[in-house]
Design a protein around this motif. Sequence first.
Motif, short mmCIF file in Angstrom:
data_model
loop_
_atom_site.label_atom_id
_atom_site.label_comp_id
_atom_site.label_asym_id
_atom_site.label_seq_id
_atom_site.Cartn_x
_atom_site.Cartn_y
_atom_site.Cartn_z
N LYS A 1 -7.13 5.65 9.22
CA LYS A 1 -8.20 6.59 8.84
C LYS A 1 -8.94 7.16 10.07
CE LYS A 1 -7.58 4.81 4.62
NZ LYS A 1 -6.43 3.92 4.82
N ILE B 1 0.82 -1.22 0.00
CA ILE B 1 0.00 0.00 0.00
C ILE B 1 0.85 1.27 0.00
CG2 ILE B 1 -2.07 -1.02 1.06
CD1 ILE B 1 -1.05 0.16 3.77
N ASP C 1 -0.30 9.78 6.15
CA ASP C 1 -0.59 8.55 5.40
C ASP C 1 -0.66 7.38 6.39
OD1 ASP C 1 -1.04 6.81 3.33
OD2 ASP C 1 1.03 6.79 2.60
N ARG D 1 -8.41 1.39 -9.13
CA ARG D 1 -9.45 2.05 -8.34
C ARG D 1 -9.07 3.53 -8.15
NH1 ARG D 1 -9.55 2.59 -2.77
NH2 ARG D 1 -7.75 1.21 -2.61
N ASP E 1 -3.17 11.34 2.34
CA ASP E 1 -3.46 10.28 1.38
C ASP E 1 -4.80 9.60 1.70
OD1 ASP E 1 -2.95 8.74 -0.87
OD2 ASP E 1 -1.79 7.22 0.21
N ASN E 2 -5.36 9.00 0.69
CA ASN E 2 -6.53 8.10 0.84
C ASN E 2 -7.77 8.80 1.35
OD1 ASN E 2 -3.90 6.29 2.16
ND2 ASN E 2 -4.82 5.68 0.22
N ARG F 1 -13.09 3.10 -0.53
CA ARG F 1 -13.72 2.07 -1.35
C ARG F 1 -15.23 2.13 -1.18
NH1 ARG F 1 -9.20 -0.19 0.54
NH2 ARG F 1 -7.97 -1.56 -0.80
C1 DHB Z 1 -4.62 1.42 1.36
C2 DHB Z 1 -3.95 2.36 0.59
C3 DHB Z 1 -3.17 3.30 1.19
O1 DHB Z 1 -2.52 4.24 0.47
C4 DHB Z 1 -3.04 3.35 2.58
O2 DHB Z 1 -2.27 4.30 3.12
C5 DHB Z 1 -3.71 2.42 3.35
C6 DHB Z 1 -4.50 1.46 2.74
C7 DHB Z 1 -5.44 0.41 0.69
O3 DHB Z 1 -5.51 0.41 -0.53
O4 DHB Z 1 -6.03 -0.39 1.40
#
Ligand code: DHB
Length: 226
Positions: free
Chosen positions: A145, A42, A142, A216, A168-169, A173
């Motif tokens: 969450k 990741i 990063d 994605r 990031d992120n 999903r």
């Molecule tokens: C994911 C991607 C990331 O950049 C991260 O910091 C944590 C998880 C992931 O795709 O699950």
Amino acid sequence: MMEEPNQRNNQIKEYIEELFVEEDDILKYVRAHSKEKGLPDIHIPLHLAKLISFLAELQNCSRILEIGTLGAYSTIWLARTLKHNGKLITLEMDRKNAKIAQEHVIKANLSDKVEIRVENALSALPKMIQNKEEKFDLIFIDADKENRKEYLDYCIQLSRPGTLILVDNLIPRGPTINHEPNNHEAKFIYSFNHYLAHHPLLDSIIIPSIVQKQGRLDGIGMVRVR
Ligand code: DHB
Ligand code: MG
């Protein structure tokens, strides 16, 4: 629910990365060795690695803070942009990750510039504020969450006007956007994004990014402290 790979997004990602991102042997090794050591795959995608180091160059950084080191892939991209005598502090709460990251930092010849602190950011950040550590030019968040909002609040106190905070992120999903009442993680992120958008001290935007194999869409937040 597994998402279908998005072929077009993947092609766009590869197209951009082949044209514009140069990854040297050390960075290639860091990715391969991280995988070999069983770290989750990741790390930031190459186009984001280029983007954040591009922005770090523009910031003319003497001091960078990173929350979430993992294998130090982004750490190395960022630390390479530091001015002479510059310093990057990166927080990693997993001792095993930190050990692998330290090896990679040494391999990249950056151990004089990079300090890995093996500590939970929720305890490390308030200590840094209390110790009146010098403000940072760029901060890269990063990590998990759930604690993003707390990290951001602490990071603002470690910023000067003009500090750039990258997160990031920021697109989770899931089939729907800004409506995932059953997904704990997604709820945190959408609520974080709302907080970001309405924060009077911050000027922010999220730019879509393309994640690894599946193609994605995710997003990276760019936040300028007023
Ligand atoms: C994911 C991607 C990331 O950049 C991260 O910091 C944590 C998880 C992931 O795709 O699950
Ligand atoms: Mg990430």
